[in-house]
Design a protein around this motif. Sequence first.
Motif, PDB file in Angstrom:
ATOM      1  N   SER A 146       0.819  -1.214   0.000  1.00  0.00           N
ATOM      2  CA  SER A 146       0.000   0.000   0.000  1.00  0.00           C
ATOM      3  C   SER A 146       0.853   1.264   0.000  1.00  0.00           C
ATOM      4  CB  SER A 146      -0.929   0.019   1.210  1.00  0.00           C
ATOM      5  OG  SER A 146      -0.210   0.318   2.379  1.00  0.00           O
ATOM      6  N   ARG A 147       2.146   1.133   0.257  1.00  0.00           N
ATOM      7  CA  ARG A 147       2.990   2.327   0.224  1.00  0.00           C
ATOM      8  C   ARG A 147       3.250   2.791  -1.208  1.00  0.00           C
ATOM      9  NH1 ARG A 147       5.292   3.177   5.416  1.00  0.00           N
ATOM     10  NH2 ARG A 147       5.825   1.291   6.577  1.00  0.00           N
ATOM     11  N   ALA A 148       3.018   1.895  -2.162  1.00  0.00           N
ATOM     12  CA  ALA A 148       3.321   2.221  -3.554  1.00  0.00           C
ATOM     13  C   ALA A 148       2.092   2.808  -4.231  1.00  0.00           C
ATOM     14  CB  ALA A 148       3.774   0.965  -4.297  1.00  0.00           C
ATOM     15  N   GLU A 149       2.260   3.934  -4.887  1.00  0.00           N
ATOM     16  CA  GLU A 149       1.151   4.543  -5.622  1.00  0.00           C
ATOM     17  C   GLU A 149       0.813   3.722  -6.856  1.00  0.00           C
ATOM     18  OE1 GLU A 149       3.841   6.003  -4.646  1.00  0.00           O
ATOM     19  OE2 GLU A 149       3.309   7.769  -3.475  1.00  0.00           O
ATOM     20  N   TYR A 150       1.817   3.056  -7.425  1.00  0.00           N
ATOM     21  CA  TYR A 150       1.605   2.363  -8.698  1.00  0.00           C
ATOM     22  C   TYR A 150       1.722   0.856  -8.510  1.00  0.00           C
ATOM     23  CZ  TYR A 150       2.885   7.119  -9.669  1.00  0.00           C
ATOM     24  OH  TYR A 150       2.960   8.486  -9.630  1.00  0.00           O
ATOM     25  N   ARG A 151       1.034   0.380  -7.504  1.00  0.00           N
ATOM     26  CA  ARG A 151       1.145  -1.025  -7.131  1.00  0.00           C
ATOM     27  C   ARG A 151       0.848  -1.975  -8.289  1.00  0.00           C
ATOM     28  NH1 ARG A 151      -2.126  -2.293  -1.971  1.00  0.00           N
ATOM     29  NH2 ARG A 151      -3.854  -1.555  -3.220  1.00  0.00           N
ATOM     30  N   LEU A 152      -0.125  -1.603  -9.125  1.00  0.00           N
ATOM     31  CA  LEU A 152      -0.516  -2.528 -10.192  1.00  0.00           C
ATOM     32  C   LEU A 152       0.605  -2.718 -11.206  1.00  0.00           C
ATOM     33  CD1 LEU A 152      -4.205  -1.383 -10.785  1.00  0.00           C
ATOM     34  CD2 LEU A 152      -3.362  -3.262  -9.365  1.00  0.00           C
ATOM     35  N   LEU A 153       1.459  -1.704 -11.328  1.00  0.00           N
ATOM     36  CA  LEU A 153       2.573  -1.834 -12.274  1.00  0.00           C
ATOM     37  C   LEU A 153       3.704  -2.679 -11.688  1.00  0.00           C
ATOM     38  CD1 LEU A 153       2.851   1.863 -13.531  1.00  0.00           C
ATOM     39  CD2 LEU A 153       1.645  -0.028 -14.618  1.00  0.00           C
ATOM     40  N   PHE A 154       3.629  -2.950 -10.388  1.00  0.00           N
ATOM     41  CA  PHE A 154       4.740  -3.622  -9.705  1.00  0.00           C
ATOM     42  C   PHE A 154       4.499  -5.110  -9.491  1.00  0.00           C
ATOM     43  CE2 PHE A 154       5.960   0.532  -7.253  1.00  0.00           C
ATOM     44  CZ  PHE A 154       6.250   1.138  -8.465  1.00  0.00           C
ATOM     45  N   ASN A 155       3.817  -5.778 -10.392  1.00  0.00           N
ATOM     46  CA  ASN A 155       3.653  -7.226 -10.235  1.00  0.00           C
ATOM     47  C   ASN A 155       5.028  -7.884 -10.273  1.00  0.00           C
ATOM     48  OD1 ASN A 155       3.701  -6.451 -13.044  1.00  0.00           O
ATOM     49  ND2 ASN A 155       3.361  -8.598 -13.524  1.00  0.00           N
ATOM     50  N   HIS A 156       5.195  -8.925  -9.497  1.00  0.00           N
ATOM     51  CA  HIS A 156       6.555  -9.462  -9.335  1.00  0.00           C
ATOM     52  C   HIS A 156       7.146  -9.963 -10.638  1.00  0.00           C
ATOM     53  CE1 HIS A 156       5.600 -13.775  -9.431  1.00  0.00           C
ATOM     54  NE2 HIS A 156       4.508 -13.505  -8.730  1.00  0.00           N
ATOM     55  N   GLY A 157       6.278 -10.447 -11.536  1.00  0.00           N
ATOM     56  CA  GLY A 157       6.775 -11.012 -12.794  1.00  0.00           C
ATOM     57  C   GLY A 157       7.419  -9.983 -13.716  1.00  0.00           C
ATOM     58  N   SER A 158       7.129  -8.702 -13.517  1.00  0.00           N
ATOM     59  CA  SER A 158       7.645  -7.696 -14.451  1.00  0.00           C
ATOM     60  C   SER A 158       8.917  -7.016 -13.954  1.00  0.00           C
ATOM     61  CB  SER A 158       6.575  -6.628 -14.712  1.00  0.00           C
ATOM     62  OG  SER A 158       6.345  -5.881 -13.522  1.00  0.00           O
ATOM     63  N   ALA A 159       9.446  -7.463 -12.827  1.00  0.00           N
ATOM     64  CA  ALA A 159      10.594  -6.773 -12.224  1.00  0.00           C
ATOM     65  C   ALA A 159      11.764  -6.628 -13.199  1.00  0.00           C
ATOM     66  CB  ALA A 159      11.042  -7.514 -10.964  1.00  0.00           C
ATOM     67  N   GLU A 160      12.060  -7.673 -13.950  1.00  0.00           N
ATOM     68  CA  GLU A 160      13.211  -7.598 -14.866  1.00  0.00           C
ATOM     69  C   GLU A 160      13.027  -6.536 -15.940  1.00  0.00           C
ATOM     70  OE1 GLU A 160      13.385 -11.671 -16.179  1.00  0.00           O
ATOM     71  OE2 GLU A 160      15.447 -11.800 -15.472  1.00  0.00           O
ATOM     72  N   PHE A 161      11.790  -6.364 -16.384  1.00  0.00           N
ATOM     73  CA  PHE A 161      11.554  -5.355 -17.421  1.00  0.00           C
ATOM     74  C   PHE A 161      11.701  -3.962 -16.814  1.00  0.00           C
ATOM     75  CE2 PHE A 161       8.294  -8.683 -18.907  1.00  0.00           C
ATOM     76  CZ  PHE A 161       9.295  -9.417 -19.537  1.00  0.00           C
ATOM     77  N   ARG A 162      11.172  -3.824 -15.609  1.00  0.00           N
ATOM     78  CA  ARG A 162      11.181  -2.501 -14.985  1.00  0.00           C
ATOM     79  C   ARG A 162      12.595  -2.014 -14.669  1.00  0.00           C
ATOM     80  NH1 ARG A 162       8.702  -3.160 -10.085  1.00  0.00           N
ATOM     81  NH2 ARG A 162       7.968  -5.303 -10.353  1.00  0.00           N
ATOM     82  N   PHE A 163      13.490  -2.944 -14.396  1.00  0.00           N
ATOM     83  CA  PHE A 163      14.838  -2.526 -13.987  1.00  0.00           C
ATOM     84  C   PHE A 163      15.897  -2.736 -15.057  1.00  0.00           C
ATOM     85  CE2 PHE A 163      12.554  -2.770 -10.037  1.00  0.00           C
ATOM     86  CZ  PHE A 163      13.009  -1.626  -9.385  1.00  0.00           C
ATOM     87  N   LEU A 164      15.429  -3.094 -16.250  1.00  0.00           N
ATOM     88  CA  LEU A 164      16.377  -3.413 -17.315  1.00  0.00           C
ATOM     89  C   LEU A 164      17.325  -2.252 -17.622  1.00  0.00           C
ATOM     90  CD1 LEU A 164      17.323  -5.482 -19.356  1.00  0.00           C
ATOM     91  CD2 LEU A 164      15.548  -4.682 -20.930  1.00  0.00           C
ATOM     92  N   ASP A 165      16.781  -1.051 -17.662  1.00  0.00           N
ATOM     93  CA  ASP A 165      17.637   0.091 -17.994  1.00  0.00           C
ATOM     94  C   ASP A 165      18.768   0.266 -16.986  1.00  0.00           C
ATOM     95  OD1 ASP A 165      16.346   0.669 -20.268  1.00  0.00           O
ATOM     96  OD2 ASP A 165      15.163   2.353 -19.474  1.00  0.00           O
ATOM     97  N   HIS A 166      18.434   0.161 -15.717  1.00  0.00           N
ATOM     98  CA  HIS A 166      19.476   0.279 -14.687  1.00  0.00           C
ATOM     99  C   HIS A 166      20.486  -0.848 -14.831  1.00  0.00           C
ATOM    100  CE1 HIS A 166      17.628   3.575 -12.628  1.00  0.00           C
ATOM    101  NE2 HIS A 166      16.520   2.908 -12.375  1.00  0.00           N
ATOM    102  N   ALA A 167      19.985  -2.052 -15.042  1.00  0.00           N
ATOM    103  CA  ALA A 167      20.880  -3.203 -15.144  1.00  0.00           C
ATOM    104  C   ALA A 167      21.872  -2.995 -16.286  1.00  0.00           C
ATOM    105  CB  ALA A 167      20.078  -4.484 -15.352  1.00  0.00           C
ATOM    106  N   LYS A 168      21.381  -2.420 -17.383  1.00  0.00           N
ATOM    107  CA  LYS A 168      22.268  -2.196 -18.534  1.00  0.00           C
ATOM    108  C   LYS A 168      23.231  -1.049 -18.259  1.00  0.00           C
ATOM    109  CE  LYS A 168      20.137  -2.406 -22.701  1.00  0.00           C
ATOM    110  NZ  LYS A 168      18.964  -2.341 -23.619  1.00  0.00           N
ATOM    111  N   THR A 169      22.695   0.056 -17.730  1.00  0.00           N
ATOM    112  CA  THR A 169      23.543   1.221 -17.490  1.00  0.00           C
ATOM    113  C   THR A 169      24.706   0.890 -16.564  1.00  0.00           C
ATOM    114  OG1 THR A 169      21.571   2.567 -17.669  1.00  0.00           O
ATOM    115  CG2 THR A 169      23.515   3.644 -16.773  1.00  0.00           C
ATOM    116  N   TYR A 170      24.418   0.122 -15.523  1.00  0.00           N
ATOM    117  CA  TYR A 170      25.469  -0.123 -14.523  1.00  0.00           C
ATOM    118  C   TYR A 170      26.074  -1.511 -14.635  1.00  0.00           C
ATOM    119  CZ  TYR A 170      23.618   4.240 -12.906  1.00  0.00           C
ATOM    120  OH  TYR A 170      23.214   5.543 -12.868  1.00  0.00           O
ATOM    121  N   ASN A 171      25.721  -2.209 -15.742  1.00  0.00           N
ATOM    122  CA  ASN A 171      26.376  -3.485 -15.998  1.00  0.00           C
ATOM    123  C   ASN A 171      26.155  -4.507 -14.896  1.00  0.00           C
ATOM    124  OD1 ASN A 171      27.847  -4.621 -18.025  1.00  0.00           O
ATOM    125  ND2 ASN A 171      29.266  -2.861 -18.004  1.00  0.00           N
TER     126      ASN A 171
END
Lengths: 625, 452
Positions: free
Chosen positions: A450-475
């Motif tokens: 409930s602390r997250a405003e965008y809870r529906l976007l944070f389903n556990h299955g999508s975590a890799e997509f959501r953080f892909l940019d960071h993962a690439k930027t910082y290797n």
Amino acid sequence: MIYNELPFDVIVCGAGHAGVEAALAASRMGASTLLLSGNIDTIAQMSCNPAIGGQAKGQMVRELDALGGEMAITTDVTGIQFRLLNESKGPAVQAPRAQCDKKAYQFRLKHTLELQPNLQIFQATVTGLLYKAGKVVGCQTNLDIDFLGQTVVVTTGTFLRGLMHIGQNKNEGGRLGDFSAKSLSSSLTEAGIQLERLKTGTPPRLLGRSIDFSKMEEQKGDLQPTFFAFHDTRGPEEMFHVEQSGERRIGWAPGSEQVSCWMTHTTAQTAEIVRANLSKSAMYSGEIVGVGPRYCPSIEDKFVRFADKPRHLLFLEPEGRSTNEYYVNGLSTSLPFDVQLDLVHSIPGLERAQLLRPAYAVEYDFAHPTQLFPSLESKNVENLFFAGQINGTSGYEEAAVQGLVAGVNAVNKVRVTAPMLIQRNEGYIGVLIDDLVTKGTREPYRMFTSRAEYRLLFNHGSAEFRFLDHAKTYNLLSNNRIKNIEAKQAKVTHWVDYLEKNRSTGGTWADAIRRDRVGAVLPDELIRESAPVRDEVVYRVSYQGYLAREQRQVEKLSQIEKIRIPADFDYPAVRGLRRESSLKLAEFKPMTLGQASRISGVNPADISILMVLIGAEAGRGRDAS
Amino acid sequence: MPRSSDTIAALATPAGTSALALVRVSGPDTAGFAQDIFGAPPPPRHALHADYRAKDGRLVDDVVATFFPAGNSFTGEDSLEISCHGNPFIAQTILEDLFARGGRPAGPGEFTQRAFLNGRMDLSQAEAVMDLIHARSERALAAANQQLRGGLGRRLNDLTERLLGALARIEAYIDFPDEDLPKEDRAIVRRTLESLAAETERLLATSHYGELLRDGIKTVIIGAPNAGKSSLLNRLVGHERAIVSAEPGTTRDFIEERIIVGPHCLRLIDTAGLNPAPGSIEKLGMDKSLERAAEADLILLVLDATTALPTLPEFLAKLLSTDRTLVALNKSDLLKSESFDLEIYSNLRSVSISALTGAGIDPLITEITRMVDFFQPTGQDDVIAINARHADALTRAKVSLQAALANLAASGPVELLASDLRGTLAAYGDILGKVDNERMLDQLFATFCIGK
Ligand SMILES: Cc1cc2nc3c(=O)[nH]c(=O)nc-3n(C[C@H](O)[C@H](O)[C@H](O)COP(=O)(O)OP(=O)(O)OC[C@H]3O[C@@H](n4cnc5c(N)ncnc54)[C@H](O)[C@@H]3O)c2cc1C
Ligand SMILES: Nc1nc2c(ncn2[C@@H]2O[C@H](COP(=O)(O)OP(=O)(O)O)[C@@H](O)[C@H]2O)c(=O)[nH]1
Ligand SMILES: [Mg+2]
């Protein structure tokens, strides 16, 4: 003595859940890293219950995995029971949870650290930090060995001036049987860092063979376990790449040979014992000054605050495969030991139970997290980072994600590259850090969905997509895994598009899915895709309207989230800024306009003014160049 | 800099009455809005004199509209300037209509901000505008605070607290599936939401700019036959700006016209003459006149100054209270002497006029305005005047409450129910200030026993 003339890139103080991820992240980015801990036999020890995940926390562990963290995979291979929570609800609020073999978890992580290139581990208690011209340059230890580092990450958990209470009995230490780090607190205060007290507690541990499980209800793991790590985007070589070097770390096939938990409850007699002895509880007798969490009441709290509730549910959780020790979830207390004995014996199935360890409460110092930038670097002392329970959080998962962010950003600092700033709208990690650094906390902070405003976007299955940019930027991930994630994302996008555009009976496929929900028919080729792809596609299609709404809100706010405020911004010099806002802003030093807008007392007009000015300075910068 | 994703609208001229009001619109949907409102795409940078038609097709005002395509406008985005008659009701109706079409109220200084970000302004200009933003926001803040200290703030705080209670009941089952919670009781949630929806609706209905704008202040013209009632109505309509009827073509028992008087909107209703000795058909008309007069916010009693004063039915005489009755002493052009004995009506305010020549109409208007200024919107227990921004927020609150109720009725996914309730919370928060999630958690942990 000084151990090294050439400073380490990163020194991590404390090998708890935060420290471990910080050290791994830094060394995996190629930075020379030192991990110091008071006792390396307790690396990544679970101080409290032997479980990882649960609501919001489970999602965070998956996010951590998407950023190359180690907690997820370690949990998978040392887990002894897996359950998906909220299975009957929608994917956004489903969360994996696992009981772990406490020792196996620890040993595996210790081994992983030992095999990690660029990382050195050393057992020593940090007694103070070394400062030079407002910057940290290393640390001192109890062994009179000083270590020099370009950056230092402090992850000392509950150990700073840790004080444990069992009734009137007091012992110094961060955890039962452990030490208390005393002088480090004053070293931090000397540098202008403000500390305050918090409190948490833990229930007793019992001997399994003294428990009558026949009086309890069994809780089994899921037949089809949900794991924490993304196994579908990892090649086999990644899961076992360290093994290839010839070493075999402890661990087993995820989900194999699951064990059960057991449910029992308190009785009228339990309530009576608690009430009769309330004045002896450390929490009620005024012994404890630290603030405890609202959500984790001790058993005395439960009977006082919810007096009309006749009984409280308790779970017995096994601590591992190679031990007979059980954790009693629900029976946290700071009552004296003799009362604890009566208390335990008043519970069905525990009439003859033997206590292996008593319940206790612990008080410790934490550093107000509003003293940090969202990179987790201290505003007071350059090159000094904080992560984990010392920032006022509670929980292994909360600690671990901060550890990774601090580790990555310590390396960024050394390399003079931009810090990894995770936004609120990207995932729970972003919410956690933003809440901590902009709002602070008055109780041990735990994540809730409930602390997250965008809870529906944070389903556990999508975590890799959501953080892909960071993962690439910082290797942070292997090239192979990045490639696999990108391919998976392309498939998901393709299928969502396909279902929206192509007709099935009575409308598009997407219409049919939204209409029939679970029972909906899918195209054969989609059924042949992997379950993670299929699940994500169906989720996005069935919740399309709501997801689009949250996405729109994110986009609306993303503009100000991206506008950086220069570190040396001179707020008092701004014409038109209200004095109150100007003082607040100067104190908080927000990194972005988005962060500034969330500081209490800063109003939209202030943000408008800042936006214009910052835009102007950026513009001037362009003119000059 | 990424382009703004939404379209904003606001009154560019200061609130209050002036001859003209300027409503400014900026953002990607501007051209679409203009097309829908005026029926044809407006030519760029050309003042277009056109009828402003609201979303429901009704005519709001004849306006002068100018469309500025992106690149060349003040903000650098597609924008539209609508210059309407300077009555706040008209401007508010236009704003409400723009919000109903998907626009949103502009934040303080947001036009300037966009202008600056799109490179339409240099630093010194921006700095000058910043002073203005500051001054304006202070004023707006003061006004808003005043309002929120009153009935609206209290009411909304109460609604918010109850909404948080309902939300806590939902969130507890999402965030603590492993806890020993009592069986979920959606009926409590439903009842709370129903009462919230009803109260939000009621708040919306008290809207000064809603109800009074839709209906106007009911002004009934009464008097003996031939006193000059119809003439006065026509004179007022010709003298002041008439609003074209909201429901064209509907048959009505009474002639009804709307005019704008100062900051107010009057709904003028002509009635059949009050004949002391009526025939049966006339009687019927007269009864209706009396009914109308009884519902009136304001009564204009027209007396023919050249004839003996009529004796009014007792029932009517009772309605003529001093605070809402104005005597128009008509046909002054035929009168030799200035003095006139109002006899039994001498306690009422009166203005001498001539509906024929127009003499005395200005003083009459002044007198009407003075009287109406004291009016408050009718109905509720305590008076709440909400503005267009509040109405916009309350409408969003209502819509998401309705979505939540529909979801409950269909036993839909609980996280979507929560999402709608958060929408409602955010909408209340747009008026009261953002509601921190901590307040929901406070209620949650006070209601449910959660812990290890
Ligand atoms: C009694 C108790 C009850 C708890 N209850 C809960 C709960 O109910 N729910 C929940 O979610 N979480 C609970 N926790 C918290 C959870 O254990 C922590 O949040 C989590 O472990 C924090 O991780 P960390 O890495 O920040 O610190 P820790 O896991 O505490 O690790 C700190 C590490 O730093 C080392 N260290 C400390 N000081 C120094 C020093 N000066 N020099 C060198 N090394 C040092 C320690 O040896 C240790 O390895 C509880 C913890 C305790 C002790
Ligand atoms: N001289 C003069 N005649 C008026 C005036 N107002 C109305 N009349 C005339 O009085 C007659 C009745 O007017 P009308 O408006 O129909 O009265 P109603 O029956 O009250 O609606 C008409 O012949 C009007 O022209 C006025 O101010 N002066
Ligand atoms: Mg007439």
